[in-house]
Enzyme design. Sequence first.
Site, PDB file in Angstrom:
ATOM      1  CD1 TRP A  11      20.888  -9.371  37.092  1.00 33.54           C
ATOM      2  CD2 TRP A  11      21.558 -11.443  37.688  1.00 33.54           C
ATOM      3  NE1 TRP A  11      21.923  -9.566  36.607  1.00 33.54           N
ATOM      4  CE2 TRP A  11      22.415 -10.969  36.561  1.00 33.54           C
ATOM      5  CE3 TRP A  11      21.725 -12.563  38.054  1.00 33.54           C
ATOM      6  CZ2 TRP A  11      23.705 -11.399  36.236  1.00 33.54           C
ATOM      7  CZ3 TRP A  11      23.128 -13.267  37.385  1.00 33.54           C
ATOM      8  CH2 TRP A  11      23.775 -12.726  36.675  1.00 33.54           C
ATOM      9  CE  LYS A  12      12.970  -6.306  39.549  1.00 32.36           C
ATOM     10  NZ  LYS A  12      11.753  -6.120  39.155  1.00 32.36           N
ATOM     11  CG  HIS A  95      13.124  -3.645  44.731  1.00 30.62           C
ATOM     12  ND1 HIS A  95      11.653  -4.222  44.291  1.00 30.62           N
ATOM     13  CD2 HIS A  95      13.511  -3.083  43.593  1.00 30.62           C
ATOM     14  CE1 HIS A  95      11.675  -3.913  42.902  1.00 30.62           C
ATOM     15  NE2 HIS A  95      12.734  -3.419  42.530  1.00 30.62           N
ATOM     16  CD  GLU A  97      10.125  -6.614  42.500  1.00 25.73           C
ATOM     17  OE1 GLU A  97      11.377  -7.488  42.556  1.00 25.73           O
ATOM     18  OE2 GLU A  97       9.644  -6.219  41.366  1.00 25.73           O
ATOM     19  CD  GLU A 167      13.540   0.253  40.885  1.00 27.36           C
ATOM     20  OE1 GLU A 167      14.057  -0.145  40.181  1.00 27.36           O
ATOM     21  OE2 GLU A 167      13.022  -0.606  41.861  1.00 27.36           O
ATOM     22  N   GLY A 173       8.366  -3.901  35.823  1.00 31.15           N
ATOM     23  CA  GLY A 173       7.790  -4.974  35.017  1.00 31.15           C
ATOM     24  C   GLY A 173       6.522  -4.724  34.255  1.00 31.15           C
ATOM     25  CB  SER A 213       9.541  -0.353  31.800  1.00 39.51           C
ATOM     26  OG  SER A 213       8.511  -1.428  32.557  1.00 39.51           O
ATOM     27  N   GLY A 234      15.565  -4.068  35.762  1.00 37.71           N
ATOM     28  CA  GLY A 234      15.185  -5.304  35.914  1.00 37.71           C
ATOM     29  C   GLY A 234      15.327  -6.308  34.671  1.00 37.71           C
ATOM     30  N   GLY A 235      14.042  -6.454  34.059  1.00 39.51           N
ATOM     31  CA  GLY A 235      14.059  -7.394  33.016  1.00 39.51           C
ATOM     32  C   GLY A 235      15.218  -7.440  31.934  1.00 39.51           C
TER      33      GLY A 235
HETATM   34  P1  13P Z   1      11.925  -3.875  35.192  1.00 38.81           P
HETATM   35  O1  13P Z   1      13.178  -3.248  34.711  1.00 38.81           O
HETATM   36  O2  13P Z   1      11.838  -5.319  35.199  1.00 38.81           O
HETATM   37  O3  13P Z   1      10.633  -3.012  35.214  1.00 38.81           O
HETATM   38  O4  13P Z   1      12.128  -3.736  36.989  1.00 38.81           O
HETATM   39  C1  13P Z   1      12.548  -2.731  37.609  1.00 38.81           C
HETATM   40  C2  13P Z   1      13.004  -3.002  38.910  1.00 38.81           C
HETATM   41  O5  13P Z   1      12.193  -3.158  39.842  1.00 38.81           O
HETATM   42  C3  13P Z   1      14.526  -2.733  39.190  1.00 38.81           C
HETATM   43  O6  13P Z   1      14.595  -2.843  40.451  1.00 38.81           O
END
Ligand code: 13P
Length: 249
Positions: A11-12, A95, A97, A167, A173, A213, A234-235
Amino acid sequence: MARKKIIAGNWKMNMTPSEAVELVNTLKPLVANDEVDVVFCVPAIDIIPVMEAAKGSNIQVGAENMYFEEKGAYTGEISPAMLTDVGVKYVILGHSERREYFGETNEDINKKMHKAFEHGITPIMCCGETLTQREQGVTMDFIRQQVKVGFLGITAEQAKTAVIAYEPIWAIGTGKTATTEQAQEVCADIRKCIAEIYDEATAEAIRIQYGGSVNAGTAADLFAQADIDGGLVGGAALKPDFGKIVNYK
Ligand code: 13P
């Protein structure tokens, strides 16, 4: 033995506790699929309300990060025991990020891996290359380093239960999913790397996800690949689409 797929949402930094409960209530009936492991990795403050809301369902709850010390003067951090006390079974570690914005190194992530196993939490360890690295042809050199340092001192028995999320940073994203061929190629190479560090049995047991994605349209092809054991999403994990991803077949 066939590896059970694991489909996890990351979910970030999204969803307040009240929004989180609403989302779980929406997704609960949509993600009911016992053939796969379904994990919601949520912000720390959402963990308890999400646990409550998910009670009686197949949803397992994970954290997005954790510190490598037991307790003490580490303002703002969450300890492994805080997570296990409320029943958390999974934690995302390393991750991209966190590596990029919070300066986490392979060595930090290795310490966190040890702590996770010590506390019986399954780590979902992330790795993946930048676009420049891919263009320069050093994707696997970079990822092998992340995996080798990440798993330093982790036993084969522990590694067998771990999850690795591949990833590619350029696919996160951006709406640019790696092609199934690109994703399968790297996941197969990560499995080879695990076989070199440990043995074939460990490489066969460890679960490797693809993330970047993933959406309802790409999940089925990705998850059908021999070395892709599910996804880190993610999204699309914040939308009813996540139900389609979990029921990708
Ligand atoms: P997205 O699916 O939004 O590209 O994010 C991937 C992600 O970083 C999952 O940890």
